[in-house]
Design an enzyme around this catalytic site. Structure first.
Site, PDB file in Angstrom:
ATOM      1  N   HIS A 125      -4.362   4.062 -28.670  1.00 40.76           N
ATOM      2  CA  HIS A 125      -4.735   4.850 -27.991  1.00 40.76           C
ATOM      3  C   HIS A 125      -3.352   5.862 -28.195  1.00 40.76           C
ATOM      4  CE1 HIS A 125      -6.623   7.606 -25.901  1.00 40.76           C
ATOM      5  NE2 HIS A 125      -5.532   8.357 -25.098  1.00 40.76           N
ATOM      6  N   ASP A 169      -3.136   9.924 -29.538  1.00 39.35           N
ATOM      7  CA  ASP A 169      -3.800  11.374 -29.421  1.00 39.35           C
ATOM      8  C   ASP A 169      -3.253  12.462 -30.294  1.00 39.35           C
ATOM      9  OD1 ASP A 169      -5.770  11.995 -26.571  1.00 39.35           O
ATOM     10  OD2 ASP A 169      -3.726  10.370 -26.039  1.00 39.35           O
ATOM     11  N   GLU A 210     -12.446   8.923 -25.603  1.00 40.92           N
ATOM     12  CA  GLU A 210     -11.858   9.023 -24.121  1.00 40.92           C
ATOM     13  C   GLU A 210     -12.767  10.330 -23.327  1.00 40.92           C
ATOM     14  OE1 GLU A 210      -7.431   9.915 -22.529  1.00 40.92           O
ATOM     15  OE2 GLU A 210      -7.395  10.153 -24.388  1.00 40.92           O
ATOM     16  N   HIS A 221     -12.719  10.401 -18.066  1.00 39.39           N
ATOM     17  CA  HIS A 221     -11.017  10.833 -18.010  1.00 39.39           C
ATOM     18  C   HIS A 221     -10.726  11.216 -16.634  1.00 39.39           C
ATOM     19  CE1 HIS A 221      -7.753  12.838 -19.268  1.00 39.39           C
ATOM     20  NE2 HIS A 221      -7.295  11.882 -19.958  1.00 39.39           N
ATOM     21  N   HIS A 264      -8.103   5.146 -16.460  1.00 40.55           N
ATOM     22  CA  HIS A 264      -8.922   6.099 -15.954  1.00 40.55           C
ATOM     23  C   HIS A 264      -9.438   6.117 -15.520  1.00 40.55           C
ATOM     24  CE1 HIS A 264      -6.571   9.557 -17.860  1.00 40.55           C
ATOM     25  NE2 HIS A 264      -6.374   9.182 -19.070  1.00 40.55           N
ATOM     26  N   HIS A 321      -4.804   2.834 -22.659  1.00 42.89           N
ATOM     27  CA  HIS A 321      -3.434   2.941 -22.196  1.00 42.89           C
ATOM     28  C   HIS A 321      -3.372   2.714 -21.038  1.00 42.89           C
ATOM     29  CE1 HIS A 321      -6.500   6.009 -22.719  1.00 42.89           C
ATOM     30  NE2 HIS A 321      -5.610   7.229 -22.105  1.00 42.89           N
ATOM     31  N   ASP A 334       0.348   5.854 -26.094  1.00 40.19           N
ATOM     32  CA  ASP A 334      -0.317   6.775 -26.074  1.00 40.19           C
ATOM     33  C   ASP A 334       0.725   8.194 -26.344  1.00 40.19           C
ATOM     34  OD1 ASP A 334      -2.240   8.784 -24.762  1.00 40.19           O
ATOM     35  OD2 ASP A 334      -1.135   8.873 -22.128  1.00 40.19           O
TER      36      ASP A 334
END
Length: 411
Positions: free
Chosen positions: A36, A38, A141, A168, A215, A236, A305
């Protein structure tokens, strides 16, 4: 002997160099697959996805945990790039925003073909390894990105999505998120809803989309692990036993991870590693050790992450630092096979199992979510039949039949 006390720091440095050299040797042939990252979200926030802006150049990008030189220094050979859109897009423009983030990932591959190779299969990852490129995969995600539509789920698969995080930090109409376990959100589905939530899992299995349980609530974790016909991942997340944050995975769920051949890719965010603002690389290794102890060495991976968090451990400040973590595992007497598993082999095994469980010859799931589960303020109702048997709960069905009979004056 006491006169040689000054030699011990030198011995420690030499030992550390030995483990780092060994880590880099291993990573030359088995680079890390990170679960993961971003960076696409940062490209949206900072440049509105305008990749030709001078400051957006990924070879010289500053102010981020990720750029091309850092990826190369970190021996990153595979990356699930996050196509993320926040929960405030739910019931609004979540699908549009998700498509834009998928688009920017594809454009990264097009603009930097010497570095990135967009792939959609385990074989594609292996081919990218052979050519020295970063195998670039798409992870969406948050289940809100499919807007409770199996058609959207299938469309995102065709655009390259290879994992979907079921929630999420918000419930969807068919799955509960981790904030249910803190008491901040109310449970709505009891994990996965019996109808649509389970059909999403079945359709992901049919297509060959990896189910991601980062999540989600504990009830959703258990429901998905029991429902899925293929291994799942936590892209993650870390170990709850070491940091009692509800984003982490408790030991009873780690037992299910072991039983199902699934995978936990450890998150580096300080708050999930140490449950406080400060953390260090050794504490991340503690999480890897714990997951290995409870679920087995085959259940461990990396999901840093990077560029999705604001605080990272000392020694893991950006993606270039991966060799430091691998060196720490070697210092802790992880075998070379265990290290290669955590780097890439465990994820490849899970991905291959998901691919093998897929069956595109099977008829796709078709039943839509019941209309009354959806927020109708910003949506139309095309396609929802007036026939009450299709989309109404039993009580609503009875009420509708009663009204119909009254209208026909049969009662």
């Amino acid at each position: 002997m006491w006169t040689c006390w000054w030699l011990w720091p030198l011995v420690a440095v030499c030992a550390a160099d030995q483990f780092l050299d060994q880590a880099k040797r291993i990573m030359q042939t088995t680079p890390v697959i990170d679960g993961h990252n971003d960076l696409p979200w940062q490209l949206l926030l900072r440049f509105n996805n305008e990749l030709r802006q001078k400051d957006a150049n990924l070879t010289s990008l500053t102010g981020t945990h990720t750029n091309i030189p850092k990826l190369k220094a970190g021996f990153v050979g595979g990356q699930f790039w996050s196509a993320y859109t926040p929960c405030d897009t739910q019931n609004k423009d979540a699908v549009k925003r998700t498509l834009e983030q998928i688009d920017v990932i594809h454009r990264m591959c097009q603009m930097y073909p010497e570095t990135f190779q967009c792939v959609t299969s385990s074989q594609g990852i292996r081919e990218a390894f052979r050519t020295g490129k970063v195998a670039s995969l798409i992870g969406v995600e948050g289940g809100h990105s499919i807007d409770s539509s199996l058609g959207v789920l299938r469309a995102l698969y065709h655009l390259g999505m290879r994992y979907l995080t079921l929630t999420h930090s918000c419930n969807t109409p068919w799955a509960d998120n981790w904030l249910v376990d803190t008491g901040d959100h109310d449970a709505q589905s009891g994990g996965l809803s019996d109808d649509f939530g389970k059909s999403v899992v079945r359709e992901m299995n049919r297509l060959g989309i990896i189910i991601d349980l980062a999540h989600v609530s504990v009830a959703t974790m258990k429901a998905a692990l029991n429902q899925s016909q293929a291994p799942v991942i936590f892209s993650h997340s870390s170990a709850f036993a070491l940091c009692k944050h509800r984003r982490n995975v408790p030991d009873d769920v780690l037992q299910l991870v072991k039983q199902t051949g699934s995978l936990v890719m450890v998150n580096f965010y300080n708050d999930y590693v140490a449950c406080k603002r400060e953390a260090n690389l050794s504490q991340v290794a503690d999480h890897l050790d714990h997951i290995k102890k409870v679920a087995g060495a085959g259940a461990v991976g990396f999901g840093g992450d990077f560029d999705g968090v604001t605080r990272l451990p000392v020694g893991l400040e950006d993606v270039s630092k991966y060799p430091n973590l691998v060196a720490e595992l070697l210092r802790r007497q992880w075998t070379e096979a265990e290290v290669r598993g955590a780097l890439a082999d465990n994820l490849l095994r899970v991905f291959e199992a998901v691919e093998q469980a897929s069956n595109h010859a099977r008829e796709p799931e078709e039943m839509p979510i019941e209309q009354n589960y959806l927020d109708s303020s910003c949506r139309t109702s095309y396609g929802y039949s007036a026939a009450p048997r299709l989309h109404l709960q039993p009580a609503a069905l009875l009420a509708s039949l009663t009204a119909l009979l009254l209208g026909l004056r049969l009662l």
